[in-house]
Write an enzyme that holds these catalytic residues in place. Structure first.
Site, PDB file in Angstrom:
ATOM      1  CE  LYS B  27      67.275  30.464 -28.817  1.00  0.00           C
ATOM      2  NZ  LYS B  27      66.498  31.461 -29.028  1.00  0.00           N
ATOM      3  NE  ARG B  97      70.496  32.182 -31.195  1.00  0.00           N
ATOM      4  CZ  ARG B  97      71.144  31.109 -31.799  1.00  0.00           C
ATOM      5  NH1 ARG B  97      70.941  30.068 -31.490  1.00  0.00           N
ATOM      6  NH2 ARG B  97      71.292  30.642 -32.384  1.00  0.00           N
ATOM      7  N   GLY B 106      66.011  40.934 -27.571  1.00  0.00           N
ATOM      8  CA  GLY B 106      67.544  41.578 -28.432  1.00  0.00           C
ATOM      9  C   GLY B 106      68.085  42.498 -26.862  1.00  0.00           C
ATOM     10  NE  ARG B 341      58.817  34.579 -29.968  1.00  0.00           N
ATOM     11  CZ  ARG B 341      60.562  35.242 -30.385  1.00  0.00           C
ATOM     12  NH1 ARG B 341      61.246  35.127 -29.442  1.00  0.00           N
ATOM     13  NH2 ARG B 341      60.386  35.926 -31.521  1.00  0.00           N
ATOM     14  CG  HIS B 457      39.723  68.424 -14.523  1.00  0.00           C
ATOM     15  ND1 HIS B 457      39.410  68.846 -16.764  1.00  0.00           N
ATOM     16  CD2 HIS B 457      38.622  68.159 -14.360  1.00  0.00           C
ATOM     17  CE1 HIS B 457      38.067  69.203 -16.911  1.00  0.00           C
ATOM     18  NE2 HIS B 457      37.351  68.818 -15.493  1.00  0.00           N
ATOM     19  CB  SER B 806      29.955  53.293  -6.033  1.00  0.00           C
ATOM     20  OG  SER B 806      30.580  53.746  -7.436  1.00  0.00           O
ATOM     21  CB  CYS B 873      31.918  54.359  -9.866  1.00  0.00           C
ATOM     22  SG  CYS B 873      31.962  55.428  -8.526  1.00  0.00           S
ATOM     23  CE1 TYR B 893      29.334  49.919 -10.109  1.00  0.00           C
ATOM     24  CE2 TYR B 893      27.179  48.829  -8.697  1.00  0.00           C
ATOM     25  CZ  TYR B 893      28.287  49.572  -9.212  1.00  0.00           C
ATOM     26  OH  TYR B 893      27.521  50.646  -7.946  1.00  0.00           O
TER      27      TYR B 893
END
Lengths: 922, 922
Positions: B27, B97, B106, B341, B457, B806, B873, B893
């Site tokens: 602010k 403030r 809030g 903002r 699962h 992987s 993975c 990757y």
């Protein structure tokens, strides 16, 4: 000049020496050494192990200079002996033997009497005047050469010998006449021709070359490979080949052959010990057809030779500074030394010989310590079966915890306790055990399980208690319902006697008598010497004052792991434990909901408030009853735990005691069989259904990765608080009596520094309150187990707050490999067999993998706390190789089960000596 | 000169700027920035966050120079305004403030109208000529000050207002007269006195100091702490305090207050969007008593001010280069800007605004990519409930897999399949799911479970399939027997309709209508831009050609994980799979015993041989039948798997496909409920008892650490051989059709290099044979998953043979933490709540701990194979923070479920941009 491949020995000197074991093999190196010592060794030469290596790396070819070097050495041998290979007047006969740097008895091949053919045979007859001897030597040679070099099964030759004896109606080989032997020689040669399509090799030089080839080839025969696997022999270049002139112990009554130890290998007594046979060859001793005479009889028969042997005994012992296992042959009154090597011995002999040698000034204390194999000590520490007793082995399993036990078969822990209370000896037989069986295991003489591995629950607990235990006896088919087990077709019923040998893993029918071991003064002497040399502190894993006392007797310098949960299973306790466990989640759930509602109330609009207030009141009401019971259960357990700790503190007076807070998942404390559940329901005023529900609620898919360890302390703080209170109150009480105490509180299964910090803060807060109330102060440390990979990786953060680390390598191994030690039996055998793993990583620490994490943990831990005390309390704390690792990476202590404390003391000394100063030749 | 603590703004310039967010809060920084831009900002000053930090670090004291600096700034403010705090002619009124660097709407406290007392009130009346306004301002001030500063519950004040209104029989606050307000002021002051024992503070300077204190104190109130925890806001110094002159939108019909977005935050349309209220204060808009008017109406009522706002919109957008969320107040025809903002927006708006801003030349493509929150894209990729539909939420659980689903409740996977076959929409409701439910899950519209967490699962599989899924709905009490579930007192029976919102985790009664999302052209544009900037390759986890096709559509560049086992559950397959599984141990056991006996036979003495031979013959006989069945089962499965692979290769034409060999423990393929076991027994001609026995035999205590992954391939080589054969044959077949393929065979759960080497050798050998037979060659790679800590630690050794890695971070997280993802729900909530863990490590990669192992694995792997291809993975492959980590440590990757491919593409681009070049202000 190129590399030397062949080393000559004989005539009072050898080109090699005992130090050249790797190059010449054990046998070759010692033949050279004995030659150098001036002992009468039949001359010969050794083709080095490097040739073997070359042979395998170059598609079974030899270095090109080898042939010339072989010729040169052969010529030298012939010149030395005044005989020639194939010479028809003075034929040279040689033996060709393998010999690697590590002993592999009976695993590799030998050819004797090499050099014989029809012509040299005649010369031998002429020279010895002993036709039968010569023909016998010839048929033996053909048989051995046929087997070893030509690959013909030995049975075929033996079959012919049997036929000939049957035909001639004679019983012993020695009764075979010259005629019989001549026939056999012919038949043997026919076999060779028929089997291989080739004539038997007559040229002695060709015989020699082929025998050498065969010995090198034998290095990688399946038997040899298997043997090396089995005994974990690694890193050798290959075998050497020893070519040595033959001497014959079977040339009449002035000839003999014998083996002996320079000291008694069973007791260690300093006296020649062995046996010999007049007019015999070495293999006759082994064959067992004639009974050899004890070596002392030689003193009467051939006193000058006996004296000569005694002289050599001294020379060899002085030289090798150890007890020797020697082979000799007497050929027509002349003594030849064929072999010497450090002799194998029992643990008892090992201790006596080592201490005697120190007294005799042959070795120093350090060397004595290095002479004892720590593993072997295990033999001395447990009851053993009377070696004279008769045994009927009905099954075998894994030798999980050493010792000997005999008792009546029972199938439940409760019954084990009942019978034991009536002073009956029982063997607890289970498919597997769980923590609820612990009291029954303690009550039993021994434990037998049909499932599980060397680190299954049964194995770990039994070792900790020093109970004899055989696990994973797969053939044992347990039928709880019928209260019996069967092995193949044999049935053993409840109440039948069986005996267990936990040292070898045997299950025997009936009662086999046992004897108690006595610890000799040599044992104490050696242990004291070991203590002088070690840096590692040795602690013990002990959960009871009894175990603690035993461990102290064995020299433990503190308790490295005191598992509080094993105390929960006492008869008067388990009900309160269960009460606590059943109520904890309910109480906690209600408290959390009340808190949440109160939070909501604070923010709620006016109109919602009355409703919320009503609900809160209702919840508070329903919390009352379980909370009262819960607190009562905790209240009952507190004094019990406190009194346990007081006893342990007293027993361990002056030494540190590391107490681990509750670790196993709560469902382990609940009964899983319906009958016990019914009993519990009755006791606790619940329905069976509710008990089942509670058990099911606590069940987890992977309990090893579940709600256990300090996670319990985080979710059920009251339980940890109760335990901490018990520890600190006990410490205050004992200290007030003037007893020196060093309590260490250990938080298990930590995975983050925040987790540890939270628990440590709460421990410290509680401890301050208690000490203030008690009006005394005790110094205590709060540390953690490093048993999760993440804890090792975050060790620097954790050590900012933890005052000590104890590596829990059982769990660390489980997590690092992703192996459940309870389930690993399904595939681990395949892994060992296929060479994927060298050994069970639960038995001997996986230094390459898990070891990396430990090193990371040690290094990182000390970056933020340089004086961090670090130890290990997993099963590996009693394994010599693992202990060496702990020493090497700079741990402060290892902790192991009481019965392994001496082993650990010795190993720690050896590791320190080994790392620093001398190395052993054993 | 010391540190500057206070920053002034107003009159067209500010001492701070937008860059000083950390110091001035969001602010304060923006007020300064707007001042600098020449916008009409009410003057004021900001006390920096460093003061807050000081305040907490020094026992709630301030830096000693602060007081003087405050006086100086206050004086400057008074001078600027020509008014004075407490001045009885020109009273200065200010707001106080809070404002931290991160938005915490809030959550923190505000005091308005500060400076009023009986005297300044009169001055205000004089100055404004509006008595009611002044008294209203005064009573509001007392209420706020009483609440925020004096800690009196706001309710007490409101209660008085209600009483007053009731008494006066009026409805709205606006109807309160001056008299009423005067009474209220008196009552309010009485409340203050009564509650705190102190008089209400009249001195404006004291008011100011106390308000500042209160704001700083509010930083650590429970609400604020909770909020920061919830939104994972860390590393802030504290809050700033903004003291700003009051402007009033409630001074009559030429005054107003409003909030608006510079573009439509819902659609992204470039048009002012917001609302305002004439004659009102900001809090009136929020209170919702009067309905605000849309901003466009301001154009009619106050056209010049509307134009002025439009002008500022342009200035602000050009300056901040983003859509703004602004607050303004009009006081007697003069416009004041109170806040600006970056505005929050939907995913759709986000895409449109970003692409529009690029078109408008305000930002470049990189910036556009950085403007999109990857997580938010999820909203666009799944069906959603019609926002207009009515919803009755009966339970909530974890939002495991996003989307909206409606259907009839069924309780078994079989029934789900049956009904789905009849084109019925079903929701599968289970306590938890297991692999045998996979086909049913696929058939269902959505899945609801009462247990399990975000990586249970059900959650993992559903996300992979893109099925909507809610898990861990603890209030849902499933009763399989009665075929119904209840939530509190509500009962839902089989066949009843329910709806699931997988995006928020809601369970609704009945059918709630859904709408399909449409992907805009902005989406495609932005994805293409993202692709330009990323280095990471994005692959997908896909087990079926359908999933593969979907992922390709979403831009996947290959399959990073194709789980072969999910193919096992088809209706025509599972029987053969089960046959294979039941027979494998038996066949293997017999083969091993035969081998052992044959070995023994070779070494056995003659007399033992006939017996051994007989036994071998007997075993071979008993092997025949199971072996035939076993081979038949494998033979049946081969073409099925092959055809699956062919379809997948075709779908992924030209792209790599990583196929993982069988991974889960075998018991997962067997039925665990008696009814299914009975069915299986019947189908397979077994007794129920035998089926139960077989299931029990495969049961493990900790299956996650058990006999699974490549351990199956080691013990049951035939199964892996069958799978490898299917892959290679499929590859050959597809290649022959001219389709480009890149198969990669992935070996799961490797823990040693030897294990991998053994399996790789056997794969290569088999592949060579097949390719020779097929007369073609395909290039394929053999690599491994790194999912055990040991594999990461031994990565250098493993990479000597493995062609790619992987990282299976699900399992790696389980092992590293020692957390079972199926059981973690018992304690993880406590861990999050107590701040031990910031978040669920199964959702977002634990970079500190598990990340270390990954880095070790990457680094070591590349030491022995510098061009090693490395990916991930696990579930984390779709999590933005984890993807950034993968980018940072140099992976090649990431692979994620199809629906997360766009998220991964965007994140990868952001990570690369972020790492290299620009950083975002979003």
């Amino acid at each position: 000049m190129g590399k030397k491949y062949i080393y000559f020995f004989g005539n009072g000197k050898g080109e090699g020496s005992a130090e050249m074991r790797a190059l010449l093999g054990g046998k070759g190196a010692n033949l050279a050494e004995m030659s150098n010592l001036g002992l009468p060794v039949p001359s010969g030469f050794t083709i080095s192990t490097e040739v073997c290596k070359f042979y395998y790396e170059n598609n079974q070819k030899y270095p090109h200079r080898l042939s010339a070097e072989l010729d040169k050495n052969l010529a030298r041998l012939e010149k030395t002996l005044g005989a020639g290979l194939g010479d028809t007047t003075h034929p040279l006969l040689v033996s060709v033997r393998s010999g690697a740097a590590a002993s592999m008895p009976g695993m590799m091949d030998t050819v004797l009497n090499l050099g014989l053919n029809e012509e040299t045979l005649l010369a031998l007859i002429n020279k010895t005047g002993n036709e039968r001897f010569a023909w016998d030597a010839y048929r033996r040679f053909i048989c051995m050469f046929g087997d070893v070099v030509m690959g013909i099964h030995r049975d075929k030759f033996e079959h012919e010998v049997e036929r000939a004896k049957k035909k001639a109606r004679i019983k012993n080989d020695t009764d075979l006449t010259v005629k019989h032997l001549q026939d056999l020689v012919k038949k043997f040669k026919d076999i060779c021709k028929k089997d291989t399509g080739e004539d038997f090799v007559d040229d002695p030089r060709a015989q020699l070359q082929k025998a050498i080839n065969a010995v090198f080839s034998s290095w990688n025969n399946p038997r040899a490979i298997k043997y090396r696997e089995l005994y974990n022999i690694q890193g050798l270049l290959g075998t050497a080949v020893n070519v040595q002139v033959m001497v014959f112990g079977n040339m009449g009554n002035h000839s003999a052959t014998g083996v002996c130890f320079t000291r008694n290998p069973s007791t260690g007594e300093n006296a020649l010990y062995g046996e010999f046979l007049i007019n015999a060859q070495g293999e006759d001793v082994v064959a067992g057809i004639r009974t050899p005479e004890p070596i002392r009889n030689l003193r009467k028969g051939m006193p000058h030779l006996y004296e000569e042997i005694l002289r050599y005994k001294d020379i060899l012992e002085r030289h090798y500074r150890d007890m020797q296992d020697i082979e000799f042959t007497i050929q027509e009154d002349k003594l030849y030394m064929l072999q010497t090597r450090n002799g194998k011995r029992t643990a008892e002999a090992s201790l006596r010989i080592a201490t005697d040698l120190v007294k005799e000034g042959l070795i120093d204390k350090k060397m004595a310590v290095m002479r004892i194999d720590p593993q072997q000590l295990d033999q001395l520490l447990h009851p053993i079966f009377d070696p004279k007793a008769k045994k009927v082995v009905i099954a075998t399993g894994l030798p999980a915890s050493p010792g000997a036990a005999t008792g009546k078969v029972v199938f439940s822990a409760e019954e084990a306790e009942e019978l034991a209370a009536r002073k009956e000896k029982v063997i607890l037989v289970r498919k597997e055990t769980s923590p609820e069986d612990v009291a029954g295991m303690h009550a039993a003489q021994g434990i037998l399980t049909s499932r599980g591995g060397m680190t299954s629950h049964a194995a770990v607990v039994a070792r900790g208690m020093g109970r004899c235990c055989v696990v994973g006896a797969g053939d044992v088919d347990v039928d709880y319902k019928a209260q019996r087990f069967s092995v193949n077709s044999k049935v053993i019923k409840r109440g039948d006697y069986i005996s267990l040998d936990g040292t070898v893993g045997e299950v025997m029918r009936g009662q086999v008598s046992t004897i108690e071991p006595k610890l000799s003064s040599d044992f104490a002497t050696l242990m004291n010497w070991a203590d002088e040399f070690r840096k590692l502190e040795i602690r013990t894993n002990a959960d009871t004052p009894q175990d603690a006392a035993k461990a102290r007797m064995f020299g433990a310098q503190g308790i490295g792991l005191c598992r509080t949960e094993h105390m929960f299973f006492g008869e008067h306790r388990i009900d309160f434990v269960r009460q606590m466990i059943l109520l904890a989640p309910e109480v906690k759930g209600l408290k959390v909901r009340i808190e949440a509602l109160e939070d909501e109330l604070r923010k709620a609009p006016k109109e919602k408030r009355p409703e919320l207030k009503g609900e809160i009141a209702k919840l508070k009401k329903s919390l009352e009853c379980p909370n009262t019971l819960y607190e009562k259960a905790l209240h009952k357990l507190l004094p019990m735990q406190r009194s346990d700790f007081e006893k342990i503190f007293r027993t361990m007076k002056g030494l540190p005691v590391t107490i681990r807070l509750l670790d196993p998942p709560l469902h382990e404390f609940l009964p899983h069989e319906e009958q016990s559940q019914r009993g519990m329901a009755k006791k606790m005023g619940m329905t069976l259904k509710d008990v089942k529900l509670a058990v099911a609620r606590l069940q987890e898919l992977n309990p090893m990765l579940g709600h256990r360890g300090c996670r319990l302390g985080i979710t059920y703080q009251d339980i940890y608080d109760m335990q901490v209170r018990a520890v600190i109150e006990a410490a205050c009480n004992v200290k007030k009596k003037g007893i020196e105490i060093h309590p260490e509180i250990m938080i298990p299964l930590v995975c983050t520094a925040a987790e540890f910090g939270l628990l440590k803060d709460s421990i410290n807060k509680l401890a301050r309150t208690i000490m203030k109330k008690k009006g005394t102060r005790v110094k205590y440390a709060v540390g953690t187990m490093i048993e999760l990979p993440r804890a090792a990786l975050m060790a620097d953060k954790i050590a900012e707050q933890a005052e000590f680390f104890s590596f829990g390598t059982n769990d660390l191994t489980q997590m690092t490999f992703g192996f459940s030690r309870d389930d690993v039996a399904n595939f681990l055998p395949d892994y060992i067999e296929k060479g994927i793993l060298e050994k069970d990583p639960f038995q001997s620490l996986d230094q390459n993998g898990v070891g990396q994490l430990i090193e990371i943990g040690v290094k990182k831990g000390r970056t933020t706390r340089p004086d961090l005390k670090i130890g290990i309390c997993g099963e590996h704390g009693g394994d010599p190789e693992s202990i060496e690792f702990c020493h090497r990476i700079g741990m402060n202590y290892v902790s192991c089960s009481p019965y392994r404390v001496p082993i650990a003391r010795l190993t720690a000394a050896r590791a320190n000596i080994h790392g620093g100063e001398i190395s052993s030749t054993v």
